[in-house]
Design an enzyme around this catalytic site. Structure first.
Site, PDB file in Angstrom:
ATOM      1  N   SER A   1       0.268  50.043  36.730  1.00 30.84           N
ATOM      2  CA  SER A   1      -0.886  50.799  36.233  1.00 30.84           C
ATOM      3  C   SER A   1      -1.759  49.893  35.366  1.00 30.84           C
ATOM      4  O   SER A   1      -1.323  49.426  34.303  1.00 30.84           O
ATOM      5  CB  SER A   1      -0.408  51.989  35.395  1.00 30.84           C
ATOM      6  OG  SER A   1      -1.511  52.520  34.685  1.00 30.84           O
TER       7      SER A   1
ATOM      8  N   HIS B   1      -2.116  51.082  40.518  1.00 35.25           N
ATOM      9  CA  HIS B   1      -2.304  52.470  40.089  1.00 35.25           C
ATOM     10  C   HIS B   1      -3.472  52.481  39.097  1.00 35.25           C
ATOM     11  O   HIS B   1      -3.483  51.717  38.121  1.00 35.25           O
ATOM     12  CB  HIS B   1      -1.019  52.970  39.432  1.00 35.25           C
ATOM     13  CG  HIS B   1      -1.047  54.394  39.004  1.00 35.25           C
ATOM     14  ND1 HIS B   1      -0.857  55.449  39.878  1.00 35.25           N
ATOM     15  CD2 HIS B   1      -1.250  54.961  37.786  1.00 35.25           C
ATOM     16  CE1 HIS B   1      -0.914  56.592  39.215  1.00 35.25           C
ATOM     17  NE2 HIS B   1      -1.160  56.328  37.935  1.00 35.25           N
TER      18      HIS B   1
ATOM     19  N   ASP C   1      -5.811  54.729  36.662  1.00 34.44           N
ATOM     20  CA  ASP C   1      -5.836  55.990  35.914  1.00 34.44           C
ATOM     21  C   ASP C   1      -7.244  56.301  35.415  1.00 34.44           C
ATOM     22  O   ASP C   1      -7.764  55.610  34.536  1.00 34.44           O
ATOM     23  CB  ASP C   1      -4.920  55.874  34.688  1.00 34.44           C
ATOM     24  CG  ASP C   1      -3.450  55.888  35.072  1.00 34.44           C
ATOM     25  OD1 ASP C   1      -3.028  56.837  35.756  1.00 34.44           O
ATOM     26  OD2 ASP C   1      -2.730  54.955  34.679  1.00 34.44           O
TER      27      ASP C   1
ATOM     28  N   MET D   1      -9.529  58.949  33.401  1.00 33.72           N
ATOM     29  CA  MET D   1      -9.392  60.047  32.423  1.00 33.72           C
ATOM     30  C   MET D   1     -10.766  60.453  31.906  1.00 33.72           C
ATOM     31  O   MET D   1     -11.602  59.589  31.617  1.00 33.72           O
ATOM     32  CB  MET D   1      -8.562  59.586  31.230  1.00 33.72           C
ATOM     33  CG  MET D   1      -7.191  59.078  31.605  1.00 33.72           C
ATOM     34  SD  MET D   1      -6.318  58.542  30.127  1.00 33.72           S
ATOM     35  CE  MET D   1      -4.821  57.889  30.838  1.00 33.72           C
TER      36      MET D   1
ATOM     37  N   HIS E   1      -5.456  57.793  40.364  1.00 32.81           N
ATOM     38  CA  HIS E   1      -4.884  58.998  39.741  1.00 32.81           C
ATOM     39  C   HIS E   1      -5.981  59.639  38.890  1.00 32.81           C
ATOM     40  O   HIS E   1      -6.322  59.117  37.824  1.00 32.81           O
ATOM     41  CB  HIS E   1      -3.671  58.565  38.899  1.00 32.81           C
ATOM     42  CG  HIS E   1      -3.038  59.660  38.116  1.00 32.81           C
ATOM     43  ND1 HIS E   1      -2.145  59.410  37.088  1.00 32.81           N
ATOM     44  CD2 HIS E   1      -3.142  61.026  38.188  1.00 32.81           C
ATOM     45  CE1 HIS E   1      -1.731  60.556  36.574  1.00 32.81           C
ATOM     46  NE2 HIS E   1      -2.327  61.548  37.214  1.00 32.81           N
TER      47      HIS E   1
ATOM     48  N   MET F   1      -7.215  62.075  36.393  1.00 27.24           N
ATOM     49  CA  MET F   1      -6.884  63.028  35.322  1.00 27.24           C
ATOM     50  C   MET F   1      -8.208  63.581  34.814  1.00 27.24           C
ATOM     51  O   MET F   1      -8.637  63.324  33.692  1.00 27.24           O
ATOM     52  CB  MET F   1      -6.095  62.306  34.218  1.00 27.24           C
ATOM     53  CG  MET F   1      -4.654  62.043  34.623  1.00 27.24           C
ATOM     54  SD  MET F   1      -3.854  60.827  33.573  1.00 27.24           S
ATOM     55  CE  MET F   1      -4.386  59.339  34.393  1.00 27.24           C
TER      56      MET F   1
ATOM     57  N   MET G   1       4.706  63.887  37.079  1.00 29.32           N
ATOM     58  CA  MET G   1       4.438  63.222  35.798  1.00 29.32           C
ATOM     59  C   MET G   1       5.723  63.247  34.971  1.00 29.32           C
ATOM     60  O   MET G   1       6.312  64.305  34.748  1.00 29.32           O
ATOM     61  CB  MET G   1       3.325  63.939  35.028  1.00 29.32           C
ATOM     62  CG  MET G   1       1.925  63.768  35.595  1.00 29.32           C
ATOM     63  SD  MET G   1       1.344  62.057  35.770  1.00 29.32           S
ATOM     64  CE  MET G   1       1.531  61.382  34.118  1.00 29.32           C
TER      65      MET G   1
ATOM     66  N   ASP H   1       5.448  58.774  37.221  1.00 26.29           N
ATOM     67  CA  ASP H   1       4.455  58.095  36.387  1.00 26.29           C
ATOM     68  C   ASP H   1       4.679  58.446  34.923  1.00 26.29           C
ATOM     69  O   ASP H   1       4.536  59.604  34.532  1.00 26.29           O
ATOM     70  CB  ASP H   1       3.054  58.549  36.854  1.00 26.29           C
ATOM     71  CG  ASP H   1       1.929  57.860  36.119  1.00 26.29           C
ATOM     72  OD1 ASP H   1       2.193  56.920  35.347  1.00 26.29           O
ATOM     73  OD2 ASP H   1       0.770  58.265  36.330  1.00 26.29           O
TER      74      ASP H   1
HETATM   75  C1  DX5 Z   1      -0.430  58.288  31.823  1.00 22.01           C
HETATM   76  C2  DX5 Z   1      -0.866  57.527  33.038  1.00 22.01           C
HETATM   77  C3  DX5 Z   1       0.059  56.462  33.433  1.00 22.01           C
HETATM   78  C4  DX5 Z   1       0.241  55.345  32.427  1.00 22.01           C
HETATM   79  C5  DX5 Z   1       1.702  54.992  32.456  1.00 22.01           C
HETATM   80  O1  DX5 Z   1      -1.213  59.380  31.652  1.00 22.01           O
HETATM   81  O2  DX5 Z   1      -1.037  58.398  34.137  1.00 22.01           O
HETATM   82  O3  DX5 Z   1      -0.230  55.929  34.716  1.00 22.01           O
HETATM   83  O4  DX5 Z   1      -0.525  54.206  32.701  1.00 22.01           O
HETATM   84  O5  DX5 Z   1       1.970  54.124  31.435  1.00 22.01           O
HETATM   85  P1  DX5 Z   1       3.442  53.668  31.044  1.00 22.01           P
HETATM   86  O6  DX5 Z   1       4.044  53.070  32.262  1.00 22.01           O
HETATM   87  O7  DX5 Z   1       3.199  52.689  29.947  1.00 22.01           O
HETATM   88  O8  DX5 Z   1       4.177  54.906  30.581  1.00 22.01           O
HETATM   89 ZN    ZN Z   2      -1.189  57.549  36.215  1.00 25.70          ZN
END
Ligand code: DX5
Ligand code: ZN
Length: 226
Positions: free
Chosen positions: A9, A34, A36, A38, A67, A69, A138, A176
């Site tokens: 990620s 990956h 993310d 947000m 991903h 969010m 999750m 994740d």
């Molecule tokens: C959290 C994200 C993850 C995050 C995971 O909301 O969706 O993808 O990057 O990070 P680690 O591996 O550090 O828990």
């Molecule tokens: Zn993620």
């Protein structure tokens, strides 16, 4: 047979040296990234959007696993496809029309994933399970990297994998949050086959940490590995 896949990620990468960080993990064997996104609404934090994805699309041909969010992800599916997404995952909690958004993702040529927050029951998948390419369980509450794995999620992963097998589906099961050398065996043994790892990959020694996680994933022979 499904493959075991490591998906580093980039949320945990150094954004000042993003291209270098990506190159390090990819050269060490990662085939997925990956990504993310947000929006500060669905989750408290804001990360980045299309321009960043478009820029990194030029530095690698590995699979972009996006991903989302974000609230009402149906507003942006075609935009994420256009900036380079290969797979798009939306949260079941973020849309009123989950079935429709899955079809929208597939009709633009991407693989479709559905994510469930830790407190969302597996029954949220009941009428869409056969339509999705991947389910994301999750294993932390979404919004931030570096949190601890929630142990109750192991049973959720196991139950989902059993359900998929019963249905004859080879759907990818992604996890994740909090995935690192000390937790990854537990999720693999429970039936996960796509492991996201942020803080356990990026930072110091990205190449070595990528290789270490890939090596552990290869120990799990239930699945064919890369
Ligand atoms: C959290 C994200 C993850 C995050 C995971 O909301 O969706 O993808 O990057 O990070 P680690 O591996 O550090 O828990
Ligand atoms: Zn993620």
């Amino acid at each position: 047979m499904r493959k075991n896949i490591l998906a580093p990620s980039i949320l945990a990468a150094d954004f000042g040296h993003l291209e270098n960080d990506i190159r390090e993990t990819v050269n060490a064997g990662a085939r997925f990234l990956h990504i993310d996104v947000m929006d500060g609404m669905f989750v408290p934090s804001i990360s980045f959007g299309m321009p960043v994805i478009q820029s990194i699309r030029r530095c690698t041909d590995c699979t972009f696993d996006v991903h989302l969010m974000i609230e009402q992800p149906e507003r942006y599916i075609e935009d994420f496809k256009a900036c380079g997404a290969d797979s798009i995952t939306v949260h079941a909690e973020a849309t009123k029309h989950l079935h429709r958004v899955i079809q929208q993702i597939k009709s633009c040529g991407c693989r479709a994933g559905v994510a469930l927050n830790p407190s969302t029951p597996l029954s949220a998948l009941d009428h869409v399970i056969e339509d999705v390419d991947m389910v994301l369980i999750m294993t932390v509450n979404p919004g931030f990297g570096g949190q601890s794995y929630i142990p109750q999620m192991t049973d959720k992963i196991r139950t989902l994998r059993r359900r998929l097998i019963k249905l004859g589906l080879e759907t990818d099961l992604q996890v994740d949050g909090g995935i690192k050398p000390s937790t990854i065996r537990e999720v693999l043994a429970a039936g996960a086959n796509v492991c996201v790892a942020g803080s356990a990959v990026f930072g110091a020694h990205t190449a070595e940490r990528t290789k270490e996680l890939l090596a552990i994933m290869r120990e799990y022979t239930v699945w064919e590995t890369d």
